[in-house]
Design a protein around this motif. Structure first.
Motif, mmCIF file in Angstrom:
data_model
loop_
_atom_site.group_PDB
_atom_site.id
_atom_site.type_symbol
_atom_site.label_atom_id
_atom_site.label_comp_id
_atom_site.label_asym_id
_atom_site.label_seq_id
_atom_site.Cartn_x
_atom_site.Cartn_y
_atom_site.Cartn_z
ATOM 1 N N VAL A 184 0.824 -1.214 0.000
ATOM 2 C CA VAL A 184 0.000 0.000 0.000
ATOM 3 C C VAL A 184 0.858 1.264 0.000
ATOM 4 N N GLU A 185 2.037 1.188 0.594
ATOM 5 C CA GLU A 185 2.887 2.379 0.687
ATOM 6 C C GLU A 185 3.314 2.898 -0.694
ATOM 7 N N LYS A 186 3.264 2.040 -1.719
ATOM 8 C CA LYS A 186 3.661 2.467 -3.067
ATOM 9 C C LYS A 186 2.563 3.225 -3.803
ATOM 10 N N LEU A 187 1.354 3.258 -3.221
ATOM 11 C CA LEU A 187 0.246 3.932 -3.885
ATOM 12 C C LEU A 187 0.458 5.441 -3.980
ATOM 13 N N ALA A 188 1.342 5.972 -3.147
ATOM 14 C CA ALA A 188 1.608 7.421 -3.186
ATOM 15 C C ALA A 188 2.192 7.849 -4.528
ATOM 16 N N SER A 189 2.912 6.936 -5.188
ATOM 17 C CA SER A 189 3.544 7.286 -6.458
ATOM 18 C C SER A 189 2.997 6.491 -7.642
ATOM 19 N N HIS A 190 1.962 5.687 -7.413
ATOM 20 C CA HIS A 190 1.377 4.884 -8.490
ATOM 21 C C HIS A 190 -0.143 4.991 -8.470
ATOM 22 N N THR A 191 -0.769 4.711 -9.609
ATOM 23 C CA THR A 191 -2.227 4.670 -9.720
ATOM 24 C C THR A 191 -2.635 3.259 -10.126
ATOM 25 N N ILE A 192 -3.642 2.716 -9.452
ATOM 26 C CA ILE A 192 -4.152 1.418 -9.871
ATOM 27 C C ILE A 192 -5.496 1.631 -10.566
ATOM 28 N N TYR A 193 -5.825 0.705 -11.459
ATOM 29 C CA TYR A 193 -6.984 0.884 -12.327
ATOM 30 C C TYR A 193 -7.956 -0.286 -12.185
ATOM 31 N N GLU A 194 -9.180 -0.051 -12.701
ATOM 32 C CA GLU A 194 -10.195 -1.102 -12.745
ATOM 33 C C GLU A 194 -10.838 -1.097 -14.137
ATOM 34 N N PRO A 195 -11.463 -2.213 -14.540
ATOM 35 C CA PRO A 195 -12.047 -2.285 -15.890
ATOM 36 C C PRO A 195 -13.404 -1.587 -15.956
ATOM 37 N N GLY B 190 -0.354 -0.527 -13.782
ATOM 38 C CA GLY B 190 -1.595 -0.324 -14.533
ATOM 39 C C GLY B 190 -1.874 -1.382 -15.576
ATOM 40 N N VAL B 191 -1.187 -2.528 -15.484
ATOM 41 C CA VAL B 191 -1.353 -3.590 -16.480
ATOM 42 C C VAL B 191 -2.579 -4.437 -16.198
ATOM 43 N N THR B 192 -2.844 -4.738 -14.913
ATOM 44 C CA THR B 192 -3.953 -5.611 -14.544
ATOM 45 C C THR B 192 -4.570 -5.120 -13.229
ATOM 46 N N THR B 193 -5.454 -5.923 -12.645
ATOM 47 C CA THR B 193 -6.181 -5.510 -11.446
ATOM 48 C C THR B 193 -5.812 -6.372 -10.248
ATOM 49 N N VAL B 194 -6.117 -5.871 -9.074
ATOM 50 C CA VAL B 194 -5.906 -6.635 -7.838
ATOM 51 C C VAL B 194 -6.688 -7.941 -7.888
ATOM 52 N N GLU B 195 -7.936 -7.860 -8.366
ATOM 53 C CA GLU B 195 -8.795 -9.059 -8.418
ATOM 54 C C GLU B 195 -8.190 -10.149 -9.290
ATOM 55 N N GLU B 196 -7.549 -9.763 -10.399
ATOM 56 C CA GLU B 196 -6.932 -10.756 -11.270
ATOM 57 C C GLU B 196 -5.793 -11.487 -10.557
#
Length: 570
Positions: free
Chosen positions: A478-489, A552-558
């Motif tokens: 979670v600490e890396k979320l400050a510099s990254h964005t995660i995506y959903e479909p 940003g390649v895939t999702t947490v759920e995957e």
């Protein structure tokens, strides 16, 4: 329509210059089929935009049909053959008039034909041809027009007397037969990038599912399809050279097809079930396996390690994972990377999924004694530099592969285990001596396939503290979320509404070095080997997965779908 009226309509849309109208005119008149999207798009104007403007000019509604729900009673008013022939679909009924969506309102004879079919008044609405085609397929089912014709010609198809079936099938009209229906199913699967087709008999219907990007999707089919179950399955058996009279035993076969210039091999398997034979078709596109290492989805560090491993002079390199995790594709990528005129490569495969120039590929035939073990023994007398074995299934194959590695050959193969460390235990369980495993195996690559997010429609995830806590419990950094964005479909036309397009791999690479060899010789548990490897740089599958989520390649759920919690606990 008069020439002046046609000219006026085009001018009123405001989308064309006078020169474009003059150029478009002859094309429309020559086609004799009204406004076709392909003709209009030659001017650089999108069909959808043109139809929106045309609807305003003609005083007609413009509709989007992607998620439209249409009453079954309305669909029954127009035969499927007419729907697909004219590329129309009924959308509503107002004051006794049937409203039909079309992309071609000036198509000659359209309204008259629909009046004749329905016996009532007709109103038009406009929608893009792609929207109409997708809605028709979703609401009527794949091959609905073919099935409609089959029902009309039912007296020409003998569904009960298997002795006559082969002859009857060959006499059917190609345009209105079970032959065309089966071709449509395979074509539809190919269009959707499916790897497998499953035709599954149920008690009251015949279900058809496609596996797309590793996930099963049920495809809509006409309601009366169950009636033709026997003839559809028999047709597939004829295509794959199976015995159509044998329904009690499983059978395997193969079909070779050409679709739009592409060669496709289809592996066919039948299995008797309580409601009839279930048929599975695996689609293999020749040449699509020839990918490079940089297309596998390896991280920069892992790719560097793996490239060093596949260029070693000897030893065994194993690729492991469950069925459908991309092991064969990885092996082909390794071979493709090192394939050159000064290296002799031999492979034993069952089956040969992709043909590669410059490699001596051998198809296994157990029925005549040509097994992996037999082929491997012969390979050792053929002066190879690199040997690829499709799979190590038994002790004999494992022993010969180890002997090959110890006598100066580089051996690539696969195992069915859940992670890299478990492969060591599997070899020991086969009865291989620990010192032989320790001295021959150089590395083990464990992998899974995850779906790639569609770049055209992915959207950022809004993470509150609660969601971050849930992610933290799953091991997400979670600490890396400050510099990254995660995506959903989300879903769009480009990814056919799924939100995903294509797949990539996640990997862990276990290097069998001086830290690991003593543990193998001592027959240590897989968990101990895994912990020791982690202490010296092993990155678990989930960790590689989290990196792809952050990129940003895939999702947490995957990642959670394809990996287990135990794989993260090292």
């Amino acid at each position: 329509m008069q020439t002046s009226q046609l000219d006026s309509l085009l001018q009123q849309t405001g989308l064309f210059t006078s020169e474009q109208v003059a150029a478009l005119f002859p094309a429309l008149l020559e086609s004799g089929s009204g406004f076709t999207g392909s003709v209009v798009e030659q001017t650089g104007v999108r069909e959808e935009l043109f139809l929106e403007k045309l609807a305003e000019v003609m005083g007609l509604p413009f509709m989007r049909l992607a998620k439209a729900e249409i009453d079954a009673g309305l669909l029954a008013k127009i035969p499927p053959k007419a729907v697909f022939q004219y590329n129309i679909i009924p959308v509503s009924e107002v004051s006794g008039a049937l409203c039909i969506a079309t992309a071609n309102p000036l198509q000659p004879g359209l309204i008259d034909a629909m009046r004749l079919v329905t016996g009532g008044r007709i109103k038009l609405a406009l929608s893009s041809s792609a929207d109409i085609a997708a809605a028709a397929k979703r609401l009527y089912g794949v091959g609905a027009e073919t099935l409609d014709r089959m029902m009309q010609d039912d007296d020409r198809i003998n569904l009960d007397e298997e002795g006559l079936f082969r002859q009857d099938l060959s006499e059917l009209d190609q345009e209105a037969s079970v032959v065309k229906f089966v071709n449509q199913i395979i074509w539809e699967a190919h269009q959707n990038r499916a790897t497998d087709i499953h035709i599954e008999p149920m008690e009251t219907d015949l279900r058809i599912r496609y596996r797309i990007d590793g996930v099963l999707h049920q495809t809509p089919v006409p309601a009366a399809l169950k009636r033709f179950q026997s003839s559809i399955i028999s047709r597939i058996k004829v295509m794959s050279n199976m015995d159509i009279a044998e329904k009690r035993l499983p059978q395997d076969g193969r079909i070779s097809l050409r679709i739009q210039g592409e060669e496709i091999d289809v592996r066919v398997s039948t299995m008797p079930t309580v409601y009839g034979e279930s048929v599975s078709l695996r689609l293999l596109l020749r040449g699509s396996g020839m990918i490079n290492m940089d297309q596998l989805g390896l991280g920069a560090a892992d790719e560097k390690i793996l490239k060093k491993m596949i260029t070693r002079p000897h030893g065994i390199l194993l690729c492991t994972g469950p069925t459908g995790s991309g092991k064969s594709t990885s092996l082909y990528a390794w071979l493709h990377t090192i394939n050159s005129v000064d290296i002799r490569i031999m492979s034993a495969e069952d089956p040969i999924e992709y043909e590669m120039a410059g490699i001596n590929q051998v198809q296994m035939k157990p029925e005549i004694g040509l097994t992996f073990a037999h082929a491997l023994r012969t390979f050792l007398r053929q002066d190879p530099d690199v040997i690829m074995v499709g799979e190590i299934r038994d002790r004999e194959t494992a022993e010969i592969a180890i002997r090959a590695a110890l006598t100066g050959h580089l051996v690539f193969s696969t195992l069915h285990t859940n992670d890299s460390a478990a492969s060591i235990s599997r070899l020991l369980d086969m009865g291989i001596e620990p010192f032989l495993v320790a001295s021959s195996v150089e590395g083990i690559v464990a992998q899974r396939l995850v779906r790639r997010l569609c770049k055209a429609c992915r959207k950022p995830v809004d993470l509150d503290d609660l969601k971050k806590e849930v992610l933290r419990k799953e091991g997400f950094p979670v600490e890396k979320l400050a510099s990254h964005t995660i995506y959903e479909p989300t879903g769009c036309d480009e990814c056919r509404g799924s939100g995903f397009k294509g797949r990539t791999g996640i990997y862990e690479i276990l290097i069998v070095d001086d830290h690991i060899r003593p543990l193998i010789i001592d027959r240590s548990a897989a968990s101990e080997i895994r912990h020791e490897a982690a202490r010296h740089g092993l990155h678990p599958l989930r960790e590689d997965g989290w990196n792809k989520v952050l990129d940003g390649v895939t999702t947490v759920e995957e990642i959670l779908r394809v990996t287990e919690e135990s794989e993260e606990q090292v």
